[in-house]
Every structure is written in C-alpha cells, then in structure tokens.
Motif scaffolding. Structure first.
Motif, PDB file in Angstrom:
ATOM      1  N   HIS A  67       2.037   5.342   9.163  1.00  0.00           N
ATOM      2  CA  HIS A  67       3.290   4.940   8.509  1.00  0.00           C
ATOM      3  C   HIS A  67       4.010   6.165   7.936  1.00  0.00           C
ATOM      4  O   HIS A  67       5.244   6.220   7.963  1.00  0.00           O
ATOM      5  CB  HIS A  67       3.036   3.899   7.424  1.00  0.00           C
ATOM      6  CG  HIS A  67       4.288   3.365   6.812  1.00  0.00           C
ATOM      7  ND1 HIS A  67       5.300   2.776   7.546  1.00  0.00           N
ATOM      8  CD2 HIS A  67       4.723   3.353   5.535  1.00  0.00           C
ATOM      9  CE1 HIS A  67       6.290   2.434   6.748  1.00  0.00           C
ATOM     10  NE2 HIS A  67       5.962   2.771   5.518  1.00  0.00           N
ATOM     11  N   ASN A  88       0.821  -1.204   0.000  1.00  0.00           N
ATOM     12  CA  ASN A  88       0.000   0.000   0.000  1.00  0.00           C
ATOM     13  C   ASN A  88       0.860   1.261   0.000  1.00  0.00           C
ATOM     14  O   ASN A  88       0.391   2.321  -0.382  1.00  0.00           O
ATOM     15  CB  ASN A  88      -0.888   0.049   1.246  1.00  0.00           C
ATOM     16  CG  ASN A  88      -1.805  -1.128   1.344  1.00  0.00           C
ATOM     17  OD1 ASN A  88      -1.531  -2.194   0.813  1.00  0.00           O
ATOM     18  ND2 ASN A  88      -2.895  -0.951   2.029  1.00  0.00           N
ATOM     19  N   LEU A  94      -3.118  -0.897  14.326  1.00  0.00           N
ATOM     20  CA  LEU A  94      -3.242   0.442  13.746  1.00  0.00           C
ATOM     21  C   LEU A  94      -3.818   1.410  14.771  1.00  0.00           C
ATOM     22  O   LEU A  94      -3.367   2.552  14.885  1.00  0.00           O
ATOM     23  CB  LEU A  94      -4.129   0.369  12.496  1.00  0.00           C
ATOM     24  CG  LEU A  94      -4.096   1.551  11.558  1.00  0.00           C
ATOM     25  CD1 LEU A  94      -2.694   1.853  11.064  1.00  0.00           C
ATOM     26  CD2 LEU A  94      -5.006   1.285  10.368  1.00  0.00           C
ATOM     27  N   GLN A 114      -3.824   4.491   8.018  1.00  0.00           N
ATOM     28  CA  GLN A 114      -2.481   4.026   7.668  1.00  0.00           C
ATOM     29  C   GLN A 114      -1.494   5.174   7.532  1.00  0.00           C
ATOM     30  O   GLN A 114      -0.307   4.955   7.316  1.00  0.00           O
ATOM     31  CB  GLN A 114      -2.536   3.196   6.387  1.00  0.00           C
ATOM     32  CG  GLN A 114      -3.249   1.885   6.595  1.00  0.00           C
ATOM     33  CD  GLN A 114      -3.119   0.975   5.400  1.00  0.00           C
ATOM     34  OE1 GLN A 114      -2.368   1.225   4.467  1.00  0.00           O
ATOM     35  NE2 GLN A 114      -3.849  -0.123   5.430  1.00  0.00           N
TER      36      GLN A 114
END
Length: 85
Positions: free
Chosen positions: A50, A17, A68, A47
């Motif tokens: 990250h 991703n 997460l 996300q």
C-alpha cells in the motif's frame, strides 16, 4: 525506519491500519523507502504494498480483488524492472 512501530501499533487492528503516523512517515520518504520495501517484499507478503501504491500512484491498476500476495508479485516485477533501468 518506522515499520516496526507501525506494525506494533496496528497489528491488532482489522481496519484503518494505514491511518498511522509511522506509516505516513514511510510514504513521505518516497523513493528512499523503496529499496527497503523491495527487500521486505522479497521476504514475503506485506502490507507495505500500500505504501508503494501511494508512492507510485496509478502505477498498478488493479481490476477486482487482488490478494496481498498477488500485489506483492506484481510490485516485485515492477521494481525489478525499474532497478534495471
């Protein structure tokens, strides 16, 4: 911001991703992207944690599996402290 395009292009992917030009653009913005990411974290798990890990390398030493949502809560605390300083 490139978030909408990144999400659209990677929403059906189970891996890689983050191998995406739009995600790279968010990271390259560096600290300029942090207020937007902070707002997204307040809305719920994303996300984008990250991206923070790449903008601030070695800021959060994860030990073992971190969900997460756990990463989100950690980053919210870090960024809240950072805003006060």
């Amino acid at each position: 911001m490139d978030l909408k395009y990144w999400e659209r292009e990677t929403s059906m992917m189970s891996v890689n991703n983050f191998d995406n030009a739009h995600f790279d653009s968010i990271v390259k913005m560096g600290e300029e992207a942090v207020p937007f990411i902070y707002k997204k974290l307040q809305e719920g798990p994303t996300q984008l944690v990250h991206a923070l890990e790449l903008i601030y390398p070695d800021k959060v030493p994860y030990k073992g599996f971190v969900s997460l949502n756990q990463a989100r809560r950690l980053w919210l605390r870090i960024l809240k402290k950072q805003k006060r300083n």
